[in-house]
Write an enzyme that holds these catalytic residues in place. Structure first.
Site, PDB file in Angstrom:
ATOM      1  CG  HIS A 253     -15.666 -14.631 -49.968  1.00  0.00           C
ATOM      2  ND1 HIS A 253     -14.885 -15.629 -49.067  1.00  0.00           N
ATOM      3  CD2 HIS A 253     -15.954 -15.478 -50.992  1.00  0.00           C
ATOM      4  CE1 HIS A 253     -14.816 -16.761 -49.472  1.00  0.00           C
ATOM      5  NE2 HIS A 253     -15.296 -16.648 -50.815  1.00  0.00           N
TER       6      HIS A 253
ATOM      7  CG  HIS B 193     -16.089 -17.744 -40.669  1.00  0.00           C
ATOM      8  ND1 HIS B 193     -16.584 -18.813 -41.154  1.00  0.00           N
ATOM      9  CD2 HIS B 193     -14.876 -17.468 -41.550  1.00  0.00           C
ATOM     10  CE1 HIS B 193     -16.036 -19.455 -42.021  1.00  0.00           C
ATOM     11  NE2 HIS B 193     -14.889 -18.782 -42.598  1.00  0.00           N
TER      12      HIS B 193
ATOM     13  CG  ASP C 207      -9.549 -12.528 -44.990  1.00  0.00           C
ATOM     14  OD1 ASP C 207     -10.956 -13.039 -45.264  1.00  0.00           O
ATOM     15  OD2 ASP C 207      -8.792 -12.815 -45.928  1.00  0.00           O
TER      16      ASP C 207
HETATM   17  C1  SDX Z   1     -13.525 -15.453 -45.643  1.00  0.00           C
HETATM   18  O1  SDX Z   1     -17.190 -18.910 -45.714  1.00  0.00           O
HETATM   19  C2  SDX Z   1     -15.838 -18.948 -45.539  1.00  0.00           C
HETATM   20  O2  SDX Z   1     -15.372 -19.944 -45.259  1.00  0.00           O
HETATM   21  C3  SDX Z   1     -14.979 -17.580 -45.872  1.00  0.00           C
HETATM   22  C4  SDX Z   1     -13.579 -17.964 -45.825  1.00  0.00           C
HETATM   23  C5  SDX Z   1     -12.927 -18.991 -46.784  1.00  0.00           C
HETATM   24  O3  SDX Z   1     -11.999 -19.373 -46.295  1.00  0.00           O
HETATM   25  O4  SDX Z   1     -13.346 -19.062 -47.671  1.00  0.00           O
HETATM   26  O5  SDX Z   1     -13.317 -18.049 -44.500  1.00  0.00           O
HETATM   27  C6  SDX Z   1     -12.680 -16.552 -46.061  1.00  0.00           C
HETATM   28  O6  SDX Z   1     -14.365 -14.729 -46.262  1.00  0.00           O
HETATM   29  C7  SDX Z   1     -13.474 -15.100 -44.139  1.00  0.00           C
HETATM   30  C8  SDX Z   1     -14.668 -13.752 -43.974  1.00  0.00           C
HETATM   31  C9  SDX Z   1     -13.888 -12.422 -44.298  1.00  0.00           C
HETATM   32  N1  SDX Z   1     -14.908 -11.421 -44.131  1.00  0.00           N
HETATM   33  C10 SDX Z   1     -14.773 -10.328 -43.163  1.00  0.00           C
HETATM   34  O7  SDX Z   1     -13.657 -10.404 -42.326  1.00  0.00           O
HETATM   35  C11 SDX Z   1     -15.547  -9.285 -43.276  1.00  0.00           C
HETATM   36  C12 SDX Z   1     -16.141  -8.956 -41.683  1.00  0.00           C
HETATM   37  N2  SDX Z   1     -16.970 -10.129 -41.484  1.00  0.00           N
HETATM   38  C13 SDX Z   1     -18.351 -10.098 -41.529  1.00  0.00           C
HETATM   39  O8  SDX Z   1     -19.223  -9.214 -42.323  1.00  0.00           O
HETATM   40  C14 SDX Z   1     -19.296 -11.331 -41.157  1.00  0.00           C
HETATM   41  O9  SDX Z   1     -18.633 -11.780 -40.313  1.00  0.00           O
HETATM   42  C15 SDX Z   1     -19.256 -12.527 -42.260  1.00  0.00           C
HETATM   43  C16 SDX Z   1     -19.605 -12.059 -43.764  1.00  0.00           C
HETATM   44  C17 SDX Z   1     -17.810 -13.009 -42.262  1.00  0.00           C
HETATM   45  C18 SDX Z   1     -20.042 -13.535 -41.611  1.00  0.00           C
HETATM   46  O10 SDX Z   1     -21.235 -12.858 -41.631  1.00  0.00           O
HETATM   47  P1  SDX Z   1     -22.749 -13.733 -41.308  1.00  0.00           P
HETATM   48  O11 SDX Z   1     -22.397 -15.119 -40.853  1.00  0.00           O
HETATM   49  O12 SDX Z   1     -23.771 -13.444 -42.208  1.00  0.00           O
HETATM   50  O13 SDX Z   1     -23.126 -12.815 -39.855  1.00  0.00           O
HETATM   51  P2  SDX Z   1     -23.944 -11.843 -39.906  1.00  0.00           P
HETATM   52  O14 SDX Z   1     -23.519 -10.931 -41.159  1.00  0.00           O
HETATM   53  O15 SDX Z   1     -25.459 -12.415 -39.735  1.00  0.00           O
HETATM   54  O16 SDX Z   1     -23.769 -11.056 -38.719  1.00  0.00           O
HETATM   55  C19 SDX Z   1     -24.167 -11.679 -37.121  1.00  0.00           C
HETATM   56  C20 SDX Z   1     -24.045 -10.558 -36.237  1.00  0.00           C
HETATM   57  C21 SDX Z   1     -24.766  -9.274 -36.659  1.00  0.00           C
HETATM   58  O17 SDX Z   1     -25.150  -8.505 -35.689  1.00  0.00           O
HETATM   59  P3  SDX Z   1     -26.655  -8.315 -35.364  1.00  0.00           P
HETATM   60  O18 SDX Z   1     -27.250  -7.915 -36.597  1.00  0.00           O
HETATM   61  O19 SDX Z   1     -26.986  -9.708 -35.002  1.00  0.00           O
HETATM   62  O20 SDX Z   1     -26.777  -7.428 -34.284  1.00  0.00           O
HETATM   63  O21 SDX Z   1     -22.679 -10.163 -36.008  1.00  0.00           O
HETATM   64  C22 SDX Z   1     -22.487  -8.922 -36.706  1.00  0.00           C
HETATM   65  C23 SDX Z   1     -23.544  -8.541 -37.393  1.00  0.00           C
HETATM   66  O22 SDX Z   1     -23.809  -7.195 -37.438  1.00  0.00           O
HETATM   67  N3  SDX Z   1     -21.073  -9.118 -37.081  1.00  0.00           N
HETATM   68  C24 SDX Z   1     -20.121  -8.138 -37.109  1.00  0.00           C
HETATM   69  C25 SDX Z   1     -19.297  -8.612 -37.675  1.00  0.00           C
HETATM   70  N4  SDX Z   1     -19.586  -9.652 -38.432  1.00  0.00           N
HETATM   71  C26 SDX Z   1     -20.788  -9.951 -38.190  1.00  0.00           C
HETATM   72  N5  SDX Z   1     -20.192  -6.973 -36.343  1.00  0.00           N
HETATM   73  C27 SDX Z   1     -19.051  -6.152 -36.524  1.00  0.00           C
HETATM   74  N6  SDX Z   1     -17.965  -6.689 -37.423  1.00  0.00           N
HETATM   75  C28 SDX Z   1     -18.132  -7.942 -37.767  1.00  0.00           C
HETATM   76  N7  SDX Z   1     -16.909  -8.334 -38.569  1.00  0.00           N
END
Ligand code: SDX
Length: 431
Positions: free
Chosen positions: A270, A309, A365
């Site tokens: 997050h 996201h 971020d």
């Molecule tokens: C913020 O919610 C908000 O609004 C948050 C925020 C706010 O202003 O409050 O916008 C701020 O928290 C932004 C997000 C910051 N976090 C990161 O940058 C961390 C890296 N990102 C992730 O871990 C991920 O993208 C999330 C947590 C942000 C979202 O995850 P989801 O929606 O639960 O997606 P998921 O984990 O189910 O992933 C879906 C697929 C998966 O692949 P498969 O299992 O289907 O093969 O996408 C892949 C994931 O492995 N994936 C990524 C990835 N994010 C998702 N693969 C590589 N790198 C990534 N960053």
């Protein structure tokens, strides 16, 4: 049969049910009537991490993830970024309307009256280890504020509630600055109400004690920080807003609720991601090493921090604005060498099927940390800056929840997967 309804046939009993559709949703409680017999509890929905569950009605922030749209109270983030200030945006997010000049002046005056914190809080901050993470300090000191204000629990009294709102918005920057000064072994700086909200924060961070009578913030950096705070002010029902609402729903005071929200934000998935992005860019080390790193991400070894996201399946509009703002900051501070690695990472990822197929784009971020670092913030302060700005959004979400007649204490159900009943075994009989 009304057209805005769902006709459900329970094949276990052959019975059919009409469930109304409103606002693109059905009420989960309307499923409870679907039973196989008198003893049946009725159907529930199962939605781990709330992937497809609306927990509330809200008028604060609108996001269209597919189109990359973000609006606070109807105003596009691009317009607020170009024309507003964080203080004005905080007023808008919390009160629902842009303030008049008189309202904005009064808001600024009242907030400045609350910048100062009780002297005892310095002893609290002094108690932290020399290398304590500033987010750990902020979560603790914000929660500690609840011990100073007995009227903090008078949450349904609008006058008392407004007092807490002013105290939180006024004091969180001071606590954030104290955490920074402690981590640097520097004396605390008192707030300067003559400066702007962001200028005062910068003075409490960077005023050289004794060496300068009055801190004068660089206007370009002051504007850039103000812009970053606008972009981080709220983001509908994200993990930390959900924490704020859940804790607040038990009628806990707003200080401990903000502490809970900040604790949720601290997580690397997050708000902690902005700190992780810089660590990732440093680990990559050069543009040439980007393809190798992306290969490891695609093999599932780690995530690309700052990418992806839950809602945006398009470019996060905030990331676009931040990337453009970086140039104005770098003109003053000198560019951050990690920017080239970030731009190369984005270029390659956005043309790679792994990221395109999963709709993974840079989020808020991805670039923010580059600006913070160029301004002189250590990575450990990045999430503190996010929390400072998001305090306005957490307050808005909390107040909206409190005043929503449909809301009550948050208490989800579960699917029980444990043991059925079994008899106690004395310890000398256990194998
Ligand atoms: C913020 O919610 C908000 O609004 C948050 C925020 C706010 O202003 O409050 O916008 C701020 O928290 C932004 C997000 C910051 N976090 C990161 O940058 C961390 C890296 N990102 C992730 O871990 C991920 O993208 C999330 C947590 C942000 C979202 O995850 P989801 O929606 O639960 O997606 P998921 O984990 O189910 O992933 C879906 C697929 C998966 O692949 P498969 O299992 O289907 O093969 O996408 C892949 C994931 O492995 N994936 C990524 C990835 N994010 C998702 N693969 C590589 N790198 C990534 N960053």
């Amino acid at each position: 049969m009304p057209k805005d309804s769902l006709s459900i046939t329970d094949n276990r009993t052959g019975k059919t049910y009409e469930v109304p559709i409103a606002d693109g949703t059905i009420r989960a409680m309307d499923l409870r009537q679907i039973k196989t017999g008198a003893d049946d509890f009725g159907l529930m929905t199962y939605d781990p991490a709330f992937m497809n569950t609306a927990s509330c009605r809200s008028a604060i922030t609108f996001i269209d993830g597919d189109k990359g749209i973000l609006r606070y109270r109807g105003y596009p983030i691009e317009e607020l970024a170009a024309h507003s200030t964080y203080l004005e945006t905080a007023y808008l997010v919390i009160n629902g309307e842009l303030p008049t000049k008189a309202q904005l002046d009064e808001w600024q005056f009242q907030l400045a009256d609350h910048y100062i914190v009780h002297e005892n809080l310095k002893k609290f901050v002094d108690g932290f280890h020399y290398n304590a993470h500033p987010m750990g300090m902020l979560v603790s000191t914000v929660g500690a504020l609840s011990t100073y204000y007995e009227d903090s629990k008078d949450i349904f009294n609008p006058v008392a509630r407004q007092h807490q709102i002013l105290r939180l918005l006024g004091k969180v920057p001071t606590l954030a600055a104290y955490a920074y000064r402690h981590s640097r072994g520097l004396p605390y700086e008192y707030p300067d109400p003559r400066l702007s909200y962001v200028g005062n924060f910068m003075a409490m961070l960077w005023k050289r004690t004794g060496a300068e009578e009055r801190y004068a913030p660089n206007p370009v950096l002051e504007r850039a920080l103000d812009l970053l705070f606008i972009l981080h002010a709220d983001h509908e029902q994200n993990c930390s807003a959900n924490a704020m609402r859940a804790v607040g729903s038990s009628h806990a005071d707003p200080y401990v609720s903000v502490a809970a929200a900040a604790a949720a934000l601290y997580g690397p998935l997050h708000g902690g991601a902005n700190e992780e992005v810089l660590k990732m860019l440093r680990e990559i080390g050069s543009k040439d090493a980007v393809p190798g790193y992306i290969k490891r991400v695609k093999q599932g070894e780690m995530r690309l921090m700052g990418f992806g996201h839950r809602v945006y399946k398009n470019y996060d509009p905030r990331a676009k604005i931040i990337r453009e703002a970086a140039h104005s900051v770098f003109n003053v501070t000198g560019t951050n060498p990690l920017l080239d690695i970030a731009l190369e990472l984005e270029r390659i990822a956005l043309s790679d099927e792994y990221f395109v197929s999963r709709k993974l784009y840079p989020n808020v971020d991805f670039y923010s940390g580059l600006i913070y670092e160029a301004m002189g913030f250590p990575t450990s302060m990045f999430t503190v800056l996010f929390a400072l700005a998001r305090t306005a959004g957490w307050i808005a979400q909390w107040q909206e929840m409190l005043l929503d007649k449909e809301q009550k204490i948050a208490r989800p159900r579960q699917i029980f997967t444990g043991h059925a009943t079994r008899a106690y075994v004395p310890v000398d009989k256990r194998k």
